[in-house]
Write a protein that holds these residues in place. Structure first.
Motif, short mmCIF file in Angstrom:
data_model
loop_
_atom_site.label_atom_id
_atom_site.label_comp_id
_atom_site.label_asym_id
_atom_site.label_seq_id
_atom_site.Cartn_x
_atom_site.Cartn_y
_atom_site.Cartn_z
N SER A 155 0.85 -1.19 0.00
CA SER A 155 0.00 0.00 0.00
C SER A 155 0.89 1.24 0.00
O SER A 155 2.06 1.18 0.40
CB SER A 155 -0.94 0.00 1.21
OG SER A 155 -0.24 0.26 2.42
N PHE A 156 0.32 2.34 -0.47
CA PHE A 156 1.09 3.59 -0.52
C PHE A 156 0.23 4.75 -0.01
O PHE A 156 -1.00 4.69 -0.03
CB PHE A 156 1.62 3.87 -1.93
CG PHE A 156 0.56 4.13 -2.97
CD1 PHE A 156 0.16 5.42 -3.28
CD2 PHE A 156 -0.03 3.07 -3.66
CE1 PHE A 156 -0.82 5.66 -4.24
CE2 PHE A 156 -1.00 3.31 -4.63
CZ PHE A 156 -1.40 4.60 -4.91
N ALA A 164 -0.20 15.17 -3.93
CA ALA A 164 -1.30 14.21 -3.91
C ALA A 164 -1.13 13.21 -5.05
O ALA A 164 -0.66 13.56 -6.13
CB ALA A 164 -2.64 14.94 -4.04
N ARG A 165 -1.51 11.98 -4.78
CA ARG A 165 -1.44 10.92 -5.80
C ARG A 165 -2.86 10.54 -6.20
O ARG A 165 -3.67 10.16 -5.35
CB ARG A 165 -0.72 9.71 -5.23
CG ARG A 165 0.78 9.93 -5.02
CD ARG A 165 1.31 8.97 -4.00
NE ARG A 165 2.71 8.66 -4.19
CZ ARG A 165 3.43 7.92 -3.34
NH1 ARG A 165 2.86 7.40 -2.25
NH2 ARG A 165 4.70 7.67 -3.57
N GLN A 166 -3.15 10.62 -7.49
CA GLN A 166 -4.48 10.28 -7.97
C GLN A 166 -4.64 8.78 -8.22
O GLN A 166 -5.74 8.25 -8.12
CB GLN A 166 -4.78 11.06 -9.25
CG GLN A 166 -4.74 12.57 -9.07
CD GLN A 166 -5.65 13.05 -7.96
OE1 GLN A 166 -6.80 12.63 -7.85
NE2 GLN A 166 -5.13 13.92 -7.10
N VAL A 167 -3.56 8.12 -8.60
CA VAL A 167 -3.63 6.68 -8.87
C VAL A 167 -4.12 5.95 -7.62
O VAL A 167 -3.74 6.29 -6.50
CB VAL A 167 -2.26 6.15 -9.33
CG1 VAL A 167 -1.16 6.42 -8.31
CG2 VAL A 167 -2.32 4.66 -9.65
N GLU A 168 -4.97 4.96 -7.81
CA GLU A 168 -5.52 4.19 -6.69
C GLU A 168 -4.94 2.79 -6.63
O GLU A 168 -4.77 2.22 -5.55
CB GLU A 168 -7.04 4.12 -6.79
CG GLU A 168 -7.70 5.48 -6.63
CD GLU A 168 -9.19 5.43 -6.85
OE1 GLU A 168 -9.93 5.87 -5.95
OE2 GLU A 168 -9.62 4.95 -7.93
N LEU A 169 -4.65 2.22 -7.78
CA LEU A 169 -4.02 0.90 -7.85
C LEU A 169 -2.88 0.95 -8.87
O LEU A 169 -3.12 1.21 -10.05
CB LEU A 169 -5.03 -0.17 -8.25
CG LEU A 169 -4.46 -1.58 -8.54
CD1 LEU A 169 -3.84 -2.18 -7.27
CD2 LEU A 169 -5.53 -2.50 -9.10
N GLY A 170 -1.67 0.72 -8.40
CA GLY A 170 -0.54 0.62 -9.29
C GLY A 170 -0.19 -0.84 -9.52
O GLY A 170 -0.26 -1.66 -8.59
N ASN A 197 3.01 0.65 -13.67
CA ASN A 197 4.28 1.19 -13.19
C ASN A 197 4.15 2.57 -12.55
O ASN A 197 4.98 3.46 -12.74
CB ASN A 197 5.32 1.20 -14.31
CG ASN A 197 5.73 -0.20 -14.70
OD1 ASN A 197 5.87 -1.08 -13.87
ND2 ASN A 197 5.87 -0.43 -16.00
N GLU A 198 3.09 2.75 -11.78
CA GLU A 198 2.91 3.91 -10.92
C GLU A 198 2.39 3.41 -9.57
O GLU A 198 1.73 2.38 -9.52
CB GLU A 198 1.91 4.89 -11.52
CG GLU A 198 2.41 5.62 -12.75
CD GLU A 198 1.47 6.76 -13.14
OE1 GLU A 198 0.99 7.47 -12.23
OE2 GLU A 198 1.23 6.92 -14.33
N PRO A 199 2.67 4.08 -8.47
CA PRO A 199 3.51 5.27 -8.32
C PRO A 199 5.01 4.96 -8.31
O PRO A 199 5.83 5.86 -8.11
CB PRO A 199 3.07 5.83 -6.97
CG PRO A 199 2.70 4.60 -6.18
CD PRO A 199 2.09 3.66 -7.18
N LEU A 224 1.32 -5.33 -6.65
CA LEU A 224 0.13 -4.50 -6.52
C LEU A 224 0.37 -3.44 -5.45
O LEU A 224 0.73 -3.76 -4.31
CB LEU A 224 -1.08 -5.34 -6.14
CG LEU A 224 -1.48 -6.47 -7.09
CD1 LEU A 224 -2.78 -7.10 -6.63
CD2 LEU A 224 -1.60 -5.98 -8.53
N GLU A 225 0.19 -2.18 -5.81
CA GLU A 225 0.30 -1.05 -4.89
C GLU A 225 -1.08 -0.41 -4.77
O GLU A 225 -1.59 0.16 -5.73
CB GLU A 225 1.31 -0.02 -5.41
CG GLU A 225 2.77 -0.38 -5.17
CD GLU A 225 3.25 0.03 -3.78
OE1 GLU A 225 2.42 0.50 -2.97
OE2 GLU A 225 4.47 -0.12 -3.52
N VAL A 226 -1.69 -0.50 -3.58
CA VAL A 226 -3.03 0.04 -3.34
C VAL A 226 -2.92 1.30 -2.49
O VAL A 226 -2.23 1.30 -1.45
CB VAL A 226 -3.91 -1.01 -2.62
CG1 VAL A 226 -5.30 -0.44 -2.36
CG2 VAL A 226 -4.00 -2.29 -3.43
N ARG A 227 -3.57 2.36 -2.90
CA ARG A 227 -3.54 3.59 -2.09
C ARG A 227 -4.21 3.31 -0.75
O ARG A 227 -5.32 2.78 -0.70
CB ARG A 227 -4.24 4.73 -2.83
CG ARG A 227 -3.73 6.11 -2.42
CD ARG A 227 -4.32 7.19 -3.28
NE ARG A 227 -5.76 7.31 -3.05
CZ ARG A 227 -6.61 7.93 -3.85
NH1 ARG A 227 -6.16 8.49 -4.97
NH2 ARG A 227 -7.89 8.01 -3.56
#
Length: 263
Positions: A155-156, A164-170, A197-199, A224-227
């Protein structure tokens, strides 16, 4: 180490476990601090903040393990027991941020001026046993004629260094982008802001676990990177799990004849 059989039931003993089609890894699962490193001199609020761990990542990994076991023929989850500030298990020993002297704008007192021997002690105590356990699980599955999919769960924070980061799932990959692109494609109709490939990306040295365990065996993989505001409570966590299960199931099935999947 936790195991779920094909029917989605969790089993305690490895002897009761069927060969898995999915390996989940959560390297930043814990914000626990323990001797001989204790709390590294951190204030309590920092020790519980996102610099010490990935909030919500472990509960999400557990929910996904149970939900995806019927799809993949069983899942195994390997997760970190201690804070990433003691040792970041998704970093190689030559990286300074494996035992960071500073995280974002915060100085980590217990990581200042570590000697080579102090670094070696943490590598022997934490890094080597963790990755040996992951390797043993994967090797055991391969020996039974299956080629598991491999996902790492992170998670990020929604705001990083004031931005601020708009991406919700990288969705991030190492050298093979097949599964990562399949996940992004399966999420096209999703309400989530999903990006490849974000964040972060492999350029940020965040694919170390994938590089160690997936790439050498040519296993389909993704990080998987989840906000973490999407994992704020059990209700949002459950909703996200259901949504991710649909996305991941579609992505896995799009891989076609991947041997790990149930027919």
């Amino acid at each position: 180490m936790s195991y779920w059989n094909q029917d989605g039931s969790q089993v305690e003993a490895h002897a009761e476990f069927q060969a898995s089609g999915l390996v989940l890894i959560c390297e930043h699962a814990s914000n626990r601090f323990d001797a001989p490193w204790d709390d590294l001199g951190l204030e309590a609020d920092l020790a519980s903040s996102h610099i010490a761990w990935d909030p919500g990542a472990l509960p999400l990994a557990r929910r996904l393990a149970a939900a995806l076991a019927p799809v993949t023929g069983g899942t195994v989850l390997v997760h970190a027991p201690l804070s990433r500030l003691i040792y970041d298990l998704n970093r190689s020993p030559d990286q300074l941020d494996a035992m960071p002297a500073q995280s974002e704008n915060y100085v980590i007192p217990g990581n200042q001026s570590l000697s080579p021997e102090q670094r070696r002690q943490r590598i022997r105590a934490l890094y080597l046993p963790f990755h040996a356990s992951v390797h043993a699980e994967i090797a055991g599955i391969l020996a039974q004629g299956k080629r598991p999919l491999l996902l790492t769960i992170h998670s990020f924070t929604p705001v990083y260094r004031g931005q601020a980061r708009q991406v919700e799932l990288g969705v991030i990959h190492d050298t093979d982008d097949t599964l990562a692109r399949a996940i992004v494609a399966a999420a096209r109709t999703s309400h989530l802001d999903v990006r490849l490939n974000e964040p972060y990306s492999a350029r940020d040295h965040v694919t170390h676990t994938l590089k160690l365990h997936a790439t050498p065996y040519d296993l389909a993989h993704a990080m998987l990177e989840v906000r973490n505001d999407l994992l704020a409570d059990s209700g949002t966590e459950a909703d996200l799990t259901a949504h991710l299960t649909e996305i991941l199931t579609a992505a896995f099935q799009s891989l076609g004849d991947t041997p790990c999947l149930d027919s």
